[in-house]
Design a protein around this motif. Structure first.
Motif: not given
Length: 260
Positions: A5, A7, A17, A39
């Motif tokens: 992921l 961000q 995201l 997150a």
């Protein structure tokens, strides 16, 4: 899990995201779900974030659960229960997040990937995007995806997707209410971030009040919903930002939000 992921938060209060495992079609493995959940928790606690854009790297938005992972754990009911409960938890995190969430959909969103789109507050798709809840085709009915799907499109449209498993195009998804807008691929980012910037310019307190009330009243009978939202509005109107916003409108000036 950091590679799963990415961000990014910009100066305008927009947090992006990005599902970042394109080689696995951004599937919702248990590790991906944990990374996304973490997150979202960070974003919820971030006062500088006003709106969230949920995006994906590569040519597939999200292909749903990782079927290879599921097959590798066929013998473990405990793992399967943990996986689907974690997925359900993350979808509810999106709904309960203080900030509005916009899905930026490029490519295919199937099964739990379609659930992810349906769980977001808004969704913008490129005109080549496609959607499906195809679990019925492999003997695994999309039972958890149908929770989000059935709360965003009519029952008959939801049942058609769930019972046939057929893929629908972006234009059809817009017609049945799964996505808000369909645009050309070259306009996807411009459209998503224009909407995000518009929302980010509002009072964060007001957005939180409204989003929370929206989802709560949906599950109430009509009279209870009106009773509840009347109380919400009375509480809202005595907040700083409502007083400031009303005064600014009457005084013909721009409001100065304190986000409270």
């Amino acid at each position: 899990m950091t590679n799963l992921l990415t961000q990014v938060t910009n100066d305008e209060g927009i947090t992006t995201l990005t599902l970042n495992q394109p080689e696995r079609r951004n599937s919702l493995s248990l590790d991906m779900l944990r990374a996304l959940g973490d997150a979202l928790s960070d974003v919820a606690a971030n006062d500088a974030s006003r709106v969230v854009v949920l995006s994906a790297a590569g040519h597939v938005f999200c292909a749903g659960h990782d079927l290879k992972e599921i097959r590798g754990q066929f013998g473990s009911y405990a793992f399967q229960k943990e996986l689907f409960e974690k997925c359900s938890e993350v979808m509810q995190q999106i709904v309960h997040l203080p900030q509005p969430v916009i899905a930026r959909v490029a490519g295919v969103a199937t099964a739990a990937g379609c659930q992810l789109v349906a769980s977001c507050d808004l969704a913008v798709a490129e005109n080549g995007a496609r959607f499906a809840t195809p679990g019925v085709n492999i003997g695994l009915f999309c039972s958890t995806p149908m929770v989000a799907l059935s709360r965003n499109v009519s029952r008959k449209h939801a049942m058609e997707m769930l019972l046939t498993g057929d893929m629908i195009d972006a234009e059809r998804a817009e017609k049945i209410g799964l996505v808000n807008r369909v645009v050309a691929p070259e306009l996807l980012d411009e459209t998503v971030y224009t909407i995000a910037a518009t929302i980010a310019g509002k009072s964060a307190h007001t957005l939180n009040v409204g989003k929370t009330a929206f989802y709560r009243q949906l599950e109430m009978p009509l009279d209870e919903a009106y009773h509840y939202t009347a109380d919400v509005m009375a509480s809202n109107v005595v907040s700083h930002d409502a007083k400031e916003g009303i005064s600014a409108f009457l005084d013909k000036r721009q409001p100065e939000w304190r986000h409270k």
